[in-house]
Design an enzyme around this catalytic site. Structure first.
Site, PDB file in Angstrom:
ATOM      1  N   GLU A   1      29.139  68.681  36.342  1.00  0.00           N
ATOM      2  CA  GLU A   1      28.125  69.430  35.590  1.00  0.00           C
ATOM      3  C   GLU A   1      27.651  70.671  36.355  1.00  0.00           C
ATOM      4  OE1 GLU A   1      25.276  66.919  33.208  1.00  0.00           O
ATOM      5  OE2 GLU A   1      26.113  65.354  34.471  1.00  0.00           O
ATOM      6  N   SER A 132      25.144  64.263  30.465  1.00  0.00           N
ATOM      7  CA  SER A 132      25.664  65.224  29.490  1.00  0.00           C
ATOM      8  C   SER A 132      26.730  64.640  28.562  1.00  0.00           C
ATOM      9  CB  SER A 132      26.232  66.464  30.189  1.00  0.00           C
ATOM     10  OG  SER A 132      25.212  67.201  30.805  1.00  0.00           O
ATOM     11  N   TYR A 202      25.839  71.838  24.536  1.00  0.00           N
ATOM     12  CA  TYR A 202      25.884  73.102  25.267  1.00  0.00           C
ATOM     13  C   TYR A 202      26.537  74.269  24.537  1.00  0.00           C
ATOM     14  CZ  TYR A 202      24.444  69.978  28.964  1.00  0.00           C
ATOM     15  OH  TYR A 202      23.769  69.046  29.694  1.00  0.00           O
ATOM     16  N   ARG A 241      12.868  62.944  30.376  1.00  0.00           N
ATOM     17  CA  ARG A 241      13.154  63.084  28.941  1.00  0.00           C
ATOM     18  C   ARG A 241      13.988  61.882  28.522  1.00  0.00           C
ATOM     19  NH1 ARG A 241      17.306  66.486  27.991  1.00  0.00           N
ATOM     20  NH2 ARG A 241      18.286  64.754  26.883  1.00  0.00           N
ATOM     21  N   ASP A 243      15.889  59.505  25.696  1.00  0.00           N
ATOM     22  CA  ASP A 243      16.603  59.587  24.424  1.00  0.00           C
ATOM     23  C   ASP A 243      16.544  58.248  23.694  1.00  0.00           C
ATOM     24  OD1 ASP A 243      17.278  62.096  25.374  1.00  0.00           O
ATOM     25  OD2 ASP A 243      19.261  61.467  26.074  1.00  0.00           O
ATOM     26  N   GLU A 256      18.792  56.457  27.215  1.00  0.00           N
ATOM     27  CA  GLU A 256      18.741  56.770  28.648  1.00  0.00           C
ATOM     28  C   GLU A 256      17.553  57.670  28.926  1.00  0.00           C
ATOM     29  OE1 GLU A 256      21.798  59.318  30.237  1.00  0.00           O
ATOM     30  OE2 GLU A 256      22.146  60.237  28.281  1.00  0.00           O
ATOM     31  N   ASN A 258      16.506  60.997  31.344  1.00  0.00           N
ATOM     32  CA  ASN A 258      16.973  62.102  32.181  1.00  0.00           C
ATOM     33  C   ASN A 258      15.838  62.533  33.104  1.00  0.00           C
ATOM     34  OD1 ASN A 258      19.646  62.946  30.625  1.00  0.00           O
ATOM     35  ND2 ASN A 258      18.069  62.536  29.097  1.00  0.00           N
ATOM     36  N   GLY A 262      17.591  69.620  31.060  1.00  0.00           N
ATOM     37  CA  GLY A 262      18.194  70.942  31.107  1.00  0.00           C
ATOM     38  C   GLY A 262      17.195  72.073  30.935  1.00  0.00           C
TER      39      GLY A 262
END
Length: 293
Positions: A1, A132, A202, A241, A243, A256, A258, A262
């Site tokens: 990444e 990602s 992305y 963050r 999900d 999950e 984070n 991003g």
């Protein structure tokens, strides 16, 4: 990444400079930049590192040794959140619904027939310690399962196989250390694919962010509460963050957390912060304040 980390770095650097900070850009992939961390004086490290070697506690451990404050979560929290199998244990302990599945290592004897009975098809096969959505495979037919497992094991030594749940994909950002603030729930609508994969995340036009999500107030508050619980369960600091996917019956399932969301032009955290009333420079400033608390 590595490329995504650079893209986040571009966004955060511009926002920090707009906020009036003196910014030095360092790339941990370069040994000369790592040496600068040792030789020079820095007030705080603003982390824009995604995936292994940056989001998993590795960079955080080095910064701890050097005595440099940094944004986001600590070593243990970062490592735990990065490992989907370990974080699921923490979620379950706190009563958050996790998707039924199995965790496997490359050295395990893999019984595909037993996995089919336990998890069922369709299912999702994904790396346990990548971000990602790298390497994620959705298995729709039983005969595809072995090939999907073999492929994902080339991406990561630890993998997760979970029941496929069709529903609405959402994410909730949380800010703070002891006092937590859950930002507006984001509904993620992939446009270029059926799932929120790497391309959707992305590529320009890969997905649409609906903020606030098209949910009733009760579901919204429940998701925000669960995101705070996940943040605390993993020992996160500054920002996280989490999900979720909401099934057809309206039940939220955690996917999950984070620890370094991003900071690109298409990223979720700056989008929801804007709706909450924080400009990008204000958001970055808050993350630095949390780092220095």
């Amino acid at each position: 990444e590595h490329e995504i980390s650079h893209a986040s770095g571009d966004g955060a650097q511009k926002a920090l400079q707009e906020a009036g900070f003196n910014v030095t850009r360092l790339d941990p992939a370069l040994k000369e930049d790592l040496k600068r961390l040792i030789d020079e004086q820095f007030d705080v490290a603003f982390l824009c590192l995604h995936g292994k070697g940056g989001e998993d506690g590795t960079a955080q451990g080095m910064l701890e040794l050097l005595g440099i404050p940094y944004t986001g979560s600590g070593v243990l929290s970062s490592a735990t959140a990065m490992n989907k199998g370990r974080s699921k244990i923490m979620y379950e302990h706190e009563g958050i619904s996790v998707i039924p599945g199995v965790a496997l290592n490359k050295n395990d004897v893999i019984d595909v027939d037993n996995i089919k009975k336990t998890v069922g098809v369709p299912c999702v096969v994904k790396p346990a310690t990548e971000g990602s959505s790298l390497g994620l495979r959705i298995v729709k037919e039983e005969e595809e399962l072995q090939e999907a497992i073999d492929y994902v094991l080339t991406v990561d030594e630890d993998i997760i196989i979970e029941k496929f749940i069709e529903g609405v994909e959402t994410t909730v950002a949380v800010l703070g250390n002891e006092q937590l603030e859950a930002l507006p729930v984001i509904e993620i609508v992939p446009l270029a694919a059926d799932t929120y994969d790497f391309e959707s995340k992305y590529a320009p036009g890969g997905c649409k962010h609906i903020i606030p999500a098209r949910l009733d107030e009760q579901t919204t508050l429940r998701l925000q509460g669960l995101a705070k619980i996940a943040h605390q369960a993993l020992g996160c600091r500054g920002v996280s963050r989490t999900d979720f996917i909401i099934d057809k019956e309206g039940n939220p399932w955690i996917l999950e957390t984070n620890t370094i969301p991003g900071m690109t032009a298409t990223s979720l955290l700056p989008d929801t912060a804007k709706v909450a009333g924080y400009s990008f420079p204000e958001l970055c400033t808050k993350l630095i304040e949390f780092a220095l608390e």
